[in-house]
Scaffold this active site. Structure first.
Site, PDB file in Angstrom:
ATOM      1  N   ASN A 147       0.781  12.458   1.528  1.00 46.24           N
ATOM      2  CA  ASN A 147       2.198  12.201   1.783  1.00 46.24           C
ATOM      3  C   ASN A 147       2.993  13.016   0.767  1.00 46.24           C
ATOM      4  O   ASN A 147       3.038  12.664  -0.411  1.00 46.24           O
ATOM      5  CB  ASN A 147       2.470  10.694   1.625  1.00 46.24           C
ATOM      6  CG  ASN A 147       3.943  10.352   1.756  1.00 46.24           C
ATOM      7  OD1 ASN A 147       4.763  11.220   2.085  1.00 46.24           O
ATOM      8  ND2 ASN A 147       4.281   9.101   1.496  1.00 46.24           N
ATOM      9  N   TRP A 148       3.602  14.095   1.238  1.00 46.63           N
ATOM     10  CA  TRP A 148       4.300  15.008   0.319  1.00 46.63           C
ATOM     11  C   TRP A 148       5.688  14.488  -0.067  1.00 46.63           C
ATOM     12  O   TRP A 148       6.383  15.115  -0.869  1.00 46.63           O
ATOM     13  CB  TRP A 148       4.407  16.409   0.945  1.00 46.63           C
ATOM     14  CG  TRP A 148       3.075  17.062   1.200  1.00 46.63           C
ATOM     15  CD1 TRP A 148       1.833  16.553   0.907  1.00 46.63           C
ATOM     16  CD2 TRP A 148       2.838  18.348   1.796  1.00 46.63           C
ATOM     17  NE1 TRP A 148       0.856  17.438   1.292  1.00 46.63           N
ATOM     18  CE2 TRP A 148       1.444  18.553   1.831  1.00 46.63           C
ATOM     19  CE3 TRP A 148       3.674  19.356   2.299  1.00 46.63           C
ATOM     20  CZ2 TRP A 148       0.859  19.718   2.357  1.00 46.63           C
ATOM     21  CZ3 TRP A 148       3.104  20.501   2.833  1.00 46.63           C
ATOM     22  CH2 TRP A 148       1.716  20.678   2.847  1.00 46.63           C
ATOM     23  N   LYS A 149       6.100  13.390   0.535  1.00 49.78           N
ATOM     24  CA  LYS A 149       7.402  12.771   0.225  1.00 49.78           C
ATOM     25  C   LYS A 149       8.505  13.842   0.251  1.00 49.78           C
ATOM     26  O   LYS A 149       8.461  14.728   1.097  1.00 49.78           O
ATOM     27  CB  LYS A 149       7.306  12.020  -1.110  1.00 49.78           C
ATOM     28  CG  LYS A 149       6.134  11.019  -1.109  1.00 49.78           C
ATOM     29  CD  LYS A 149       6.167  10.022  -2.232  1.00 49.78           C
ATOM     30  CE  LYS A 149       4.963   9.083  -2.093  1.00 49.78           C
ATOM     31  NZ  LYS A 149       4.980   7.983  -3.040  1.00 49.78           N
TER      32      LYS A 149
ATOM     33  N   HIS B 225       6.612   2.943   5.155  1.00 42.57           N
ATOM     34  CA  HIS B 225       6.278   3.190   3.750  1.00 42.57           C
ATOM     35  C   HIS B 225       7.188   2.334   2.865  1.00 42.57           C
ATOM     36  O   HIS B 225       8.362   2.131   3.187  1.00 42.57           O
ATOM     37  CB  HIS B 225       6.446   4.680   3.422  1.00 42.57           C
ATOM     38  CG  HIS B 225       5.848   5.043   2.092  1.00 42.57           C
ATOM     39  ND1 HIS B 225       6.501   4.792   0.907  1.00 42.57           N
ATOM     40  CD2 HIS B 225       4.660   5.602   1.766  1.00 42.57           C
ATOM     41  CE1 HIS B 225       5.719   5.188  -0.101  1.00 42.57           C
ATOM     42  NE2 HIS B 225       4.599   5.690   0.400  1.00 42.57           N
TER      43      HIS B 225
ATOM     44  N   GLU C  94       8.722   2.996   0.261  1.00 41.14           N
ATOM     45  CA  GLU C  94       9.960   3.672  -0.171  1.00 41.14           C
ATOM     46  C   GLU C  94      11.021   3.589   0.929  1.00 41.14           C
ATOM     47  O   GLU C  94      12.217   3.518   0.649  1.00 41.14           O
ATOM     48  CB  GLU C  94       9.638   5.123  -0.567  1.00 41.14           C
ATOM     49  CG  GLU C  94       8.912   5.171  -1.905  1.00 41.14           C
ATOM     50  CD  GLU C  94       7.967   6.333  -2.091  1.00 41.14           C
ATOM     51  OE1 GLU C  94       8.050   7.323  -1.346  1.00 41.14           O
ATOM     52  OE2 GLU C  94       7.118   6.250  -3.001  1.00 41.14           O
TER      53      GLU C  94
ATOM     54  N   GLU D 140      -0.825  -0.085   0.657  1.00 33.05           N
ATOM     55  CA  GLU D 140      -0.246   0.557  -0.522  1.00 33.05           C
ATOM     56  C   GLU D 140       0.474  -0.494  -1.368  1.00 33.05           C
ATOM     57  O   GLU D 140       1.654  -0.801  -1.102  1.00 33.05           O
ATOM     58  CB  GLU D 140       0.756   1.635  -0.096  1.00 33.05           C
ATOM     59  CG  GLU D 140       0.144   2.760   0.703  1.00 33.05           C
ATOM     60  CD  GLU D 140       0.903   4.069   0.493  1.00 33.05           C
ATOM     61  OE1 GLU D 140       0.250   5.089   0.244  1.00 33.05           O
ATOM     62  OE2 GLU D 140       2.158   4.058   0.542  1.00 33.05           O
TER      63      GLU D 140
ATOM     64  N   GLY E  83       2.883   5.732  -7.599  1.00 40.64           N
ATOM     65  CA  GLY E  83       3.548   6.603  -8.560  1.00 40.64           C
ATOM     66  C   GLY E  83       3.525   6.072  -9.981  1.00 40.64           C
ATOM     67  O   GLY E  83       4.237   6.578 -10.847  1.00 40.64           O
TER      68      GLY E  83
ATOM     69  N   SER F  81      -1.579   5.760  -6.494  1.00 37.23           N
ATOM     70  CA  SER F  81      -2.206   6.395  -7.659  1.00 37.23           C
ATOM     71  C   SER F  81      -3.663   6.786  -7.416  1.00 37.23           C
ATOM     72  O   SER F  81      -4.498   6.657  -8.304  1.00 37.23           O
ATOM     73  CB  SER F  81      -2.078   5.501  -8.905  1.00 37.23           C
ATOM     74  OG  SER F  81      -0.707   5.360  -9.256  1.00 37.23           O
TER      75      SER F  81
ATOM     76  N   GLY G  75      -0.131  10.380  -2.708  1.00 38.41           N
ATOM     77  CA  GLY G  75       1.181  10.944  -2.998  1.00 38.41           C
ATOM     78  C   GLY G  75       1.065  12.107  -3.965  1.00 38.41           C
ATOM     79  O   GLY G  75       0.732  13.230  -3.607  1.00 38.41           O
ATOM     80  N   GLY G  76       1.301  11.829  -5.252  1.00 38.74           N
ATOM     81  CA  GLY G  76       1.363  12.867  -6.279  1.00 38.74           C
ATOM     82  C   GLY G  76       0.201  13.848  -6.261  1.00 38.74           C
ATOM     83  O   GLY G  76       0.404  15.069  -6.341  1.00 38.74           O
TER      84      GLY G  76
HETATM   85  P1  13P Z   1       1.050   8.128  -5.418  1.00 35.92           P
HETATM   86  O1  13P Z   1      -0.324   8.624  -5.008  1.00 35.92           O
HETATM   87  O2  13P Z   1       1.893   9.172  -6.052  1.00 35.92           O
HETATM   88  O3  13P Z   1       0.942   6.852  -6.190  1.00 35.92           O
HETATM   89  O4  13P Z   1       1.811   7.744  -4.038  1.00 35.92           O
HETATM   90  C1  13P Z   1       1.189   6.933  -3.117  1.00 35.92           C
HETATM   91  C2  13P Z   1       1.990   6.922  -1.874  1.00 35.92           C
HETATM   92  O5  13P Z   1       3.088   6.395  -1.849  1.00 35.92           O
HETATM   93  C3  13P Z   1       1.429   7.570  -0.685  1.00 35.92           C
HETATM   94  O6  13P Z   1       2.148   7.249   0.465  1.00 35.92           O
END
Ligand code: 13P
Length: 280
Positions: free
Chosen positions: A14-16, A114, A116, A187, A193, A238, A259-260
């Site tokens: 997920n590149w957000k 998600h 977020e 999640e 994050g 994470s 994510g990251g």
């Molecule tokens: P991180 O891997 O940066 O914690 O993000 C997880 C995420 O929200 C994937 O959708």
């Protein structure tokens, strides 16, 4: 530890709201080239979820590399997808993107609900359910995200929160065949994050619970509850190259939503590599 069921495994990035168009193309190309080094991975699927404006270029970049590499290898197929859709088919919804637009841009999947989007854009359970239905009806694979906040976990509410989010997310899917198309992503909000991933045991406990809830959902739709054994349940929060293997070796953890660590080809591919041995 019980042996792992031979399900598919999905490692999704997920590149957000990261990566410009050029950066997105470059990352997609690097991942697609680099996955040749994973070796045969017949049960692995890789997912790339760029920002909507880059989706069609990312899909093209992936296909261009795949076409050159096609010659008889057991490469993991790469899905490209969106991070959100609107639940209506089309209309006057400034700023929104529809399922058909995602499909026409070369997407096959979409992340929905998600945390977020739930927290920053006030998406509620029913809206997420309508989006899941729209995705399934349109032929997109929805990745339905569920997860509790730290306060909810500390208050002993984890299972009731994820059960509520799951039930609402699949409520409109009355047919077992539609339900079987949904991928679940657990999640925990406190792990996103933060660098603090759920332990493999914590993740497994919730995944096992979610699978049993899915079993009940299949049963209530007139299907055998055992159908839940085919469902993919991803863990997100994470996930990094150094913790991926332990998380992915849990019997009910079928992949990761990253994510990251998905923003660099090297770290993302290391996580993909961690999913390969768990399939043998
Ligand atoms: P991180 O891997 O940066 O914690 O993000 C997880 C995420 O929200 C994937 O959708």
């Amino acid at each position: 530890m019980p042996t792992k069921k031979p399900r598919l495994s999905l490692i999704a990035g997920n590149w957000k709201m990261f990566k410009t168009l050029d950066e997105a193309r470059a990352l997609a190309t690097a991942v697609t080239i680099g996955q040749s080094d994973l070796g045969p991975a017949p049960r692995l699927r890789i997912g790339l979820f760029p920002p909507a404006v880059s989706l069609s270029d990312v899909a093209r970049a992936v296909r261009a590399v795949e076409e050159k590499a096609r010659s008889g290898t057991d490469r993991a197929p790469i899905w490209v997808g969106a991070q959100n859709i609107h639940f209506e088919d089309e209309g006057a919804f400034t700023g929104e993107v529809s399922a058909r637009m995602v499909l026409s841009a070369g997407g096959q999947a979409v992340i929905l609900g998600h945390s977020e989007r739930r927290q920053c854009f006030f998406e509620h359970d029913d809206e997420v359910g309508k989006k899941v239905e729209r995705a399934v009806r349109s032929g997109l694979t929805p990745l339905l995200c569920v997860g509790e906040t730290l306060a909810e976990r500390d208050g002993g509410l984890t299972t009731s929160v994820v059960a509520r989010q799951l039930a609402a997310g699949i409520a409109v899917l009355r047919e077992a065949a539609d339900l079987s198309r949904v991928v679940i992503a657990y999640e925990p909000v406190w792990a996103i994050g933060t660098g603090r991933n759920a332990t493999p045991e914590e993740a497994e406990e919730v995944h096992r619970f979610l699978r049993s809830e899915l079993g009940r959902a299949f049963e209530s739709r007139g299907a055998a509850p055992e159908r839940c054994e085919e469902a993919l349940i991803l863990y997100g929060g994470s996930v990094k190259p150094d913790n991926a293997k332990d998380l992915l070796s849990q019997p009910n953890v079928d992949g990761a939503l990253v994510g990251g660590a998905s923003l660099k080809a090297e770290s993302f591919l290391k996580i993909c590599a961690a999913a390969v041995p768990t399939q043998s």
